[in-house]
Motif scaffolding. Sequence first.
Motif, mmCIF file in Angstrom:
data_model
loop_
_atom_site.group_PDB
_atom_site.id
_atom_site.type_symbol
_atom_site.label_atom_id
_atom_site.label_comp_id
_atom_site.label_asym_id
_atom_site.label_seq_id
_atom_site.Cartn_x
_atom_site.Cartn_y
_atom_site.Cartn_z
ATOM 1 N N ASP A 194 0.472 10.802 -2.188
ATOM 2 C CA ASP A 194 1.756 10.446 -1.580
ATOM 3 C C ASP A 194 2.202 9.131 -2.216
ATOM 4 O O ASP A 194 1.547 8.102 -2.048
ATOM 5 C CB ASP A 194 1.563 10.296 -0.059
ATOM 6 N N GLY A 195 3.281 9.172 -2.954
ATOM 7 C CA GLY A 195 3.750 7.991 -3.693
ATOM 8 C C GLY A 195 4.666 7.070 -2.905
ATOM 9 O O GLY A 195 5.207 6.120 -3.467
ATOM 10 N N ALA A 196 4.832 7.326 -1.596
ATOM 11 C CA ALA A 196 5.778 6.526 -0.800
ATOM 12 C C ALA A 196 5.342 5.051 -0.727
ATOM 13 O O ALA A 196 4.179 4.744 -0.490
ATOM 14 C CB ALA A 196 5.897 7.098 0.615
ATOM 15 N N ILE A 197 6.319 4.162 -0.973
ATOM 16 C CA ILE A 197 6.064 2.714 -1.039
ATOM 17 C C ILE A 197 6.978 2.000 -0.049
ATOM 18 O O ILE A 197 8.139 2.367 0.109
ATOM 19 C CB ILE A 197 6.376 2.209 -2.482
ATOM 20 N N TYR A 198 6.458 0.963 0.617
ATOM 21 C CA TYR A 198 7.329 0.089 1.409
ATOM 22 C C TYR A 198 7.112 -1.342 0.944
ATOM 23 O O TYR A 198 6.271 -1.609 0.067
ATOM 24 C CB TYR A 198 7.091 0.278 2.914
ATOM 25 N N LEU A 199 7.868 -2.247 1.503
ATOM 26 C CA LEU A 199 7.874 -3.619 0.987
ATOM 27 C C LEU A 199 7.680 -4.633 2.113
ATOM 28 O O LEU A 199 8.184 -4.452 3.219
ATOM 29 C CB LEU A 199 9.214 -3.844 0.275
ATOM 30 N N GLU A 200 6.902 -5.684 1.819
ATOM 31 C CA GLU A 200 6.731 -6.786 2.760
ATOM 32 C C GLU A 200 6.902 -8.100 2.029
ATOM 33 O O GLU A 200 6.647 -8.192 0.823
ATOM 34 C CB GLU A 200 5.300 -6.774 3.359
ATOM 35 N N LYS A 201 7.260 -9.121 2.761
ATOM 36 C CA LYS A 201 7.202 -10.485 2.259
ATOM 37 C C LYS A 201 5.732 -10.769 1.937
ATOM 38 O O LYS A 201 4.844 -10.375 2.694
ATOM 39 C CB LYS A 201 7.707 -11.419 3.372
ATOM 40 N N TYR A 202 5.457 -11.404 0.780
ATOM 41 C CA TYR A 202 4.073 -11.699 0.418
ATOM 42 C C TYR A 202 3.628 -13.004 1.077
ATOM 43 O O TYR A 202 4.275 -14.042 0.917
ATOM 44 C CB TYR A 202 3.947 -11.794 -1.109
ATOM 45 N N ILE A 203 2.532 -12.948 1.827
ATOM 46 C CA ILE A 203 1.988 -14.139 2.494
ATOM 47 C C ILE A 203 0.955 -14.778 1.552
ATOM 48 O O ILE A 203 -0.003 -14.123 1.156
ATOM 49 C CB ILE A 203 1.305 -13.759 3.837
ATOM 50 N N GLU A 204 1.145 -16.050 1.209
ATOM 51 C CA GLU A 204 0.240 -16.736 0.265
ATOM 52 C C GLU A 204 -0.951 -17.357 0.998
ATOM 53 O O GLU A 204 -0.761 -18.063 1.993
ATOM 54 C CB GLU A 204 0.980 -17.865 -0.466
ATOM 55 N N GLY A 205 -2.145 -17.083 0.477
ATOM 56 C CA GLY A 205 -3.355 -17.754 0.959
ATOM 57 C C GLY A 205 -3.702 -17.588 2.432
ATOM 58 O O GLY A 205 -4.177 -18.534 3.062
ATOM 59 N N PRO A 206 -3.525 -16.394 3.017
ATOM 60 C CA PRO A 206 -3.891 -16.238 4.428
ATOM 61 C C PRO A 206 -5.386 -15.932 4.589
ATOM 62 O O PRO A 206 -6.080 -15.626 3.617
ATOM 63 C CB PRO A 206 -3.073 -15.016 4.851
ATOM 64 N N ARG A 207 -5.843 -16.022 5.815
ATOM 65 C CA ARG A 207 -7.174 -15.534 6.158
ATOM 66 C C ARG A 207 -7.052 -14.088 6.648
ATOM 67 O O ARG A 207 -5.996 -13.691 7.140
ATOM 68 C CB ARG A 207 -7.770 -16.354 7.310
ATOM 69 N N HIS A 208 -8.158 -13.349 6.504
ATOM 70 C CA HIS A 208 -8.230 -12.017 7.104
ATOM 71 C C HIS A 208 -9.039 -12.151 8.393
ATOM 72 O O HIS A 208 -10.244 -12.389 8.351
ATOM 73 C CB HIS A 208 -8.895 -11.034 6.142
ATOM 74 N N VAL A 209 -8.337 -12.024 9.507
ATOM 75 C CA VAL A 209 -8.987 -12.132 10.815
ATOM 76 C C VAL A 209 -8.741 -10.825 11.552
ATOM 77 O O VAL A 209 -7.609 -10.325 11.580
ATOM 78 C CB VAL A 209 -8.414 -13.326 11.612
ATOM 79 N N GLU A 210 -9.787 -10.247 12.117
ATOM 80 C CA GLU A 210 -9.620 -8.972 12.809
ATOM 81 C C GLU A 210 -10.162 -9.058 14.225
ATOM 82 O O GLU A 210 -11.071 -9.837 14.509
ATOM 83 C CB GLU A 210 -10.299 -7.844 12.019
ATOM 84 N N ILE A 211 -9.583 -8.259 15.109
ATOM 85 C CA ILE A 211 -9.976 -8.257 16.523
ATOM 86 C C ILE A 211 -10.698 -6.948 16.846
ATOM 87 O O ILE A 211 -10.175 -5.855 16.577
ATOM 88 C CB ILE A 211 -8.740 -8.383 17.448
#
Length: 500
Positions: A194-211
């Motif tokens: 599935d080649g479908a693409i969407y777009l987001e603002k790129y966040i620079e230097g974040p942490r990956h935090v999960e709940i």
Amino acid sequence: MFDSVLIANRGEIALRVIRACRELGVRSVAVYSDADAGAPHVRAADVAVNIGPPPSSESYLLGDRIIQAAISEGAQAIHPGYGFLSEREWFARAVRDAGLVFIGPPAEAIAAMGSKTAARTLAVAHGVPVVPGTTESIEDAAHAAGIAAEFGYPVLLKAAAGGGGKGMRVVRDASEIATSFAAASREAKNAFGDGAIYLEKYIEGPRHVEIQLIADMHGNVIHLGERECSVQRRHQKMIEEAPSVAVSPSLRAEMGATAVRAARAAGYVNAGTCEFLLDRDGKYYFLEMNTRLQVEHPVTELVSGIDLVQWQLRVASGEPLGFTQADISPNGWAIECRITSEDPANEFMPSTGRISFLHLPSGPGVRWDGGIEIGSQVSLHYDPMLAKLIVHAPTRPLAIERMHRALSELVITGVETSREFHLRVMEDAEFRAGEIEIQWLERRLASLTTDPGTADGVRLAALAGALLADSESGVRTDVSSKKGSTASAWQRAARLESLT
Ligand code: MV4
């Protein structure tokens, strides 16, 4: 509770689930490929069923064959572990249609979170913050250019069907957008069909935090706090910890409540995880939900005191959660290092071979969730993660010291491993200061893998000892060899160490 559960997985996670079964008085049914006939999870289970040749596509991924094994062995439920069939909507549905229980979320919840754009839409509708961007997929390069101009560069192109960073492209200015759009779409098509693409603002230097979440069938959804997973390379996590230095009690409560809202919106039951980016200003954005037990669940177990795998079985059998949100707050600090058969000195190239010697760390606050033993053959058929070394201590500095100590006790010979890399990280000033974000490891890698270590004494001595013992006794490393010979190899190593 179930009388009998089939575990549709291998390695350390199969053993982890078998342990939970045993503590709950549940009979465990293992499955194994021809390559795993002598594997630890096969011997640990009460029964084991061969499901085919070594390639996963001919064994661990054959849902129908696994369901047949469950039925013929009298299992009432199937635990998928992680990877393999754990997030396949069709498998969760097929298990249910066969009259068995899938120990995981309902097929509908897997589907709701499987499409990244659908998950974003669901999040937005329930007041869960997401990164500014589109929820609809983008039609063509011109459309992408228009939207990127609106949000402002840099932007990130992502695969709607994606996850794991495939089909993802950072675009820093308008001149690159057309080629990046084409490349992302092609990659997404290849990876997901599935080649479908969407777009987001790129966040620079974040942490990956999960709940971490756990939900029962009676409407109770509880969060067990966060994990910090920023230490990763090419979307493969290497080190995880709980809690996160970047999360205060109030932020924890807020992100936790947000994750609970997302889970409720998806009709979620069982264990699951909401992934967030946490930026430098303390703003957080929902990325996606992992609808399975995760590799790094032990750090949450150690700081929360909740046995996640036991609770997975309990809630799947209809039992209500036996604790409330008010019962949960993090106690101390836990760190996990993934011990993989990869060569850090050689761009983490997978290493294969036979485990010829193994000495496991132990002592206060040390947990080893492993899937190997002396004699295990490490092949390219499966994931290179051999084990997880997890420590628990009162504070982060003490947990780091404890991890360093445990890693220095660990000896694995026969394959290259990530052990020394982890020792170097534990010694790293930035890591020790908690100054990590998702790009940290890739930036730091060169110095971490070339600096001569300070803690190599034990390792070299042990290695020398093992080799010495090998050369003296010939086939000493065979599984069938006497216990005494491996103990003496370790003692020789220790003697050698005292001379250096
Ligand atoms: C992002 C991002 C920065 N900005 N989205 C990577 C895989 C997928 N789960 C989402 N990912 C990212 N999304 C925006 N708008 C950076 C990443 C990202 C990442 C996220 C989590 C953990 C590791 C990562 C490594 C590189 C990029």
